[in-house]
Design an enzyme around this catalytic site. Structure first.
Site, PDB file in Angstrom:
ATOM      1  N   TYR A 101       0.854  -1.199   0.000  1.00 15.37           N
ATOM      2  CA  TYR A 101       0.000   0.000   0.000  1.00 15.37           C
ATOM      3  C   TYR A 101       0.883   1.240   0.000  1.00 15.37           C
ATOM      4  O   TYR A 101       1.844   1.333   0.777  1.00 15.37           O
ATOM      5  CB  TYR A 101      -0.898   0.036   1.242  1.00 15.37           C
ATOM      6  CG  TYR A 101      -1.614   1.359   1.410  1.00 15.37           C
ATOM      7  CD1 TYR A 101      -2.856   1.576   0.833  1.00 15.37           C
ATOM      8  CD2 TYR A 101      -1.027   2.405   2.126  1.00 15.37           C
ATOM      9  CE1 TYR A 101      -3.502   2.800   0.957  1.00 15.37           C
ATOM     10  CE2 TYR A 101      -1.663   3.640   2.256  1.00 15.37           C
ATOM     11  CZ  TYR A 101      -2.900   3.825   1.672  1.00 15.37           C
ATOM     12  OH  TYR A 101      -3.529   5.039   1.792  1.00 15.37           O
ATOM     13  N   GLU A 189      -3.838   7.300  -3.602  1.00 14.33           N
ATOM     14  CA  GLU A 189      -3.514   5.955  -3.133  1.00 14.33           C
ATOM     15  C   GLU A 189      -3.176   5.031  -4.297  1.00 14.33           C
ATOM     16  O   GLU A 189      -3.794   5.100  -5.360  1.00 14.33           O
ATOM     17  CB  GLU A 189      -4.712   5.324  -2.402  1.00 14.33           C
ATOM     18  CG  GLU A 189      -4.946   5.818  -1.009  1.00 14.33           C
ATOM     19  CD  GLU A 189      -6.066   5.034  -0.320  1.00 14.33           C
ATOM     20  OE1 GLU A 189      -6.253   5.218   0.883  1.00 14.33           O
ATOM     21  OE2 GLU A 189      -6.762   4.243  -1.006  1.00 14.33           O
TER      22      GLU A 189
END
Length: 377
Positions: A101, A189
């Site tokens: 991530y 993101e």
């Protein structure tokens, strides 16, 4: 403002962040026409402004064109958490070895942009933060200096052991930060950023949000806006001088002042109710704003009762009362309404409301309890 995954991936690609090729289809006919007839493994993904697409059946693998088209048939038109799927991304799938991530957010605590990274990719970062906060790496970025090379390297070395992966990750971090700054983002993101079995690093999924207050200077980003019905209501409300956010409850709230609006929603929840919205009419005494606010509230099919909670400072309660009376003359509704007026010209406002037969109360707790009671009837 939010954009879809395919739009975020397009921005990643523009800034040199590696992403798999893909096409966007708005119909089954487009899928049949645009998907190459080969045996390339692809993933068909619903494009909606909500998470949990995979669990809802909105993400499916396809071994060939026929399966890709079949999955498009299944996904297009689906309802995912109240959002109808009107387009799908059909992207080349990759063989994933490891998932990570990467995210950039505006961090109010540090008053800076924060780079967040985790080896726990491919899942909701909120779940990782809740269950294993120690697995999230955070690096605050000086707003003047920007993301420094040493910062990007430090984060990359904590994620990757292979020096080639470290170098590739540093390059991606720097490019993502530049994209974030250039587009006035509030969130960027990559989840997941993956290492493939071919030892490549690719951004498989992307998410970006943008600062509404800066969108006027981002015409290319604004052109990407794909608003839902609820988002359109928020935009229309803003143009009328109202602050409105749709929620999932049954009690519509009309309040003046953001702090009082938050306290009102808290009070409703305290007594077991659920607010249907945040709606702040602000400090103006313009009765038309009350009319506009009532149109928005009563246009929500989930609203079973309306709680009006006004504390008159700059706002005059008698003007609010006049606006409410005018709204009820224009809008014929059977939805029950409870009113609490306090402060400037409250006595005059309550006197005006007497003839309407609307329930009036003295305190916020009484208003919340009465609204919950009426919503159940």
């Amino acid at each position: 403002m939010k954009i879809h995954e395919y739009q975020a991936r397009d921005l990643f690609k523009k800034y040199g962040i590696p992403v798999p090729d893909g096409i966007v289809c708005h119909s089954v006919e487009e899928a049949e026409a645009l998907v190459p007839d080969d045996n390339q493994l692809r993933v068909v993904k619903a494009q909606v402004h909500v998470g949990g697409r995979g669990k809802a059946g909105g993400v499916k693998l396809a071994k060939n064109k026929a399966e890709a088209v079949e999955n498009a048939i299944r996904i297009l038109g689906m309802d995912i958490k109240g959002y109808k799927v009107e387009k799908v991304l059909i992207a080349n799938a990759v063989d994933i070895d490891k998932e990570f991530y990467i995210g950039l957010i505006n961090d109010r605590n540090t008053r800076s942009v924060t780079l967040m990274a985790s080896a726990e990719g491919g899942v909701e970062i909120e779940e990782v933060a809740k269950d294993s906060p120690e697995k999230i790496i955070k690096m605050s970025i000086d707003p003047v200096a920007g993301l420094m090379d040493w910062q990007a390297r430090e984060v990359a070395f904590r994620l990757f052991s292979d020096i080639n992966h470290v170098r590739a990750a540093v390059d991606i971090f720097k490019k993502l930060y530049k994209l974030y700054q250039d587009t006035d983002s509030t969130l960027a993101e990559i989840n997941p950023l993956v290492i493939t079995t071919q030892n490549e690093i690719k951004a498989i999924d992307g998410k970006m949000n943008f600062d509404d207050n800066a969108i006027y200077r981002q015409p290319d980003i604004l052109a990407m806006r794909d608003v839902t019905e609820d988002e359109q209501k928020e935009i229309d409300a803003n143009e009328k001088g109202l602050s409105y956010i749709k929620l999932d409850g049954t009690i519509g709230c009309m309040v003046n002042g953001a702090g009082l609006a938050m306290a009102t929603m808290d009070m409703i929840k305290l007594y077991g109710g659920e607010p249907a919205n945040f709606l702040d009419i602000g400090g103006s005494s313009n009765p038309q704003k009350v009319v506009d606010a009532m149109n928005i509230l009563l246009g929500d099919k989930n609203v079973k009762a309306v709680m009006i909670n006004i504390f008159g400072g700059i706002t005059r309660c008698d003007d609010v009362a006049r606006g409410l009376i005018s709204a009820l003359e224009q809008i014929k509704t059977k939805i029950p309404i409870v009113v609490r007026l306090s402060g400037t010209n409250a006595k005059e406002g309550l006197e005006l409301l007497k003839a309407t037969g609307l329930p009036t109360v003295s305190t916020m707790s009484e208003a919340a309890l009465k609204a919950i009671e009426l919503s159940k009837k």
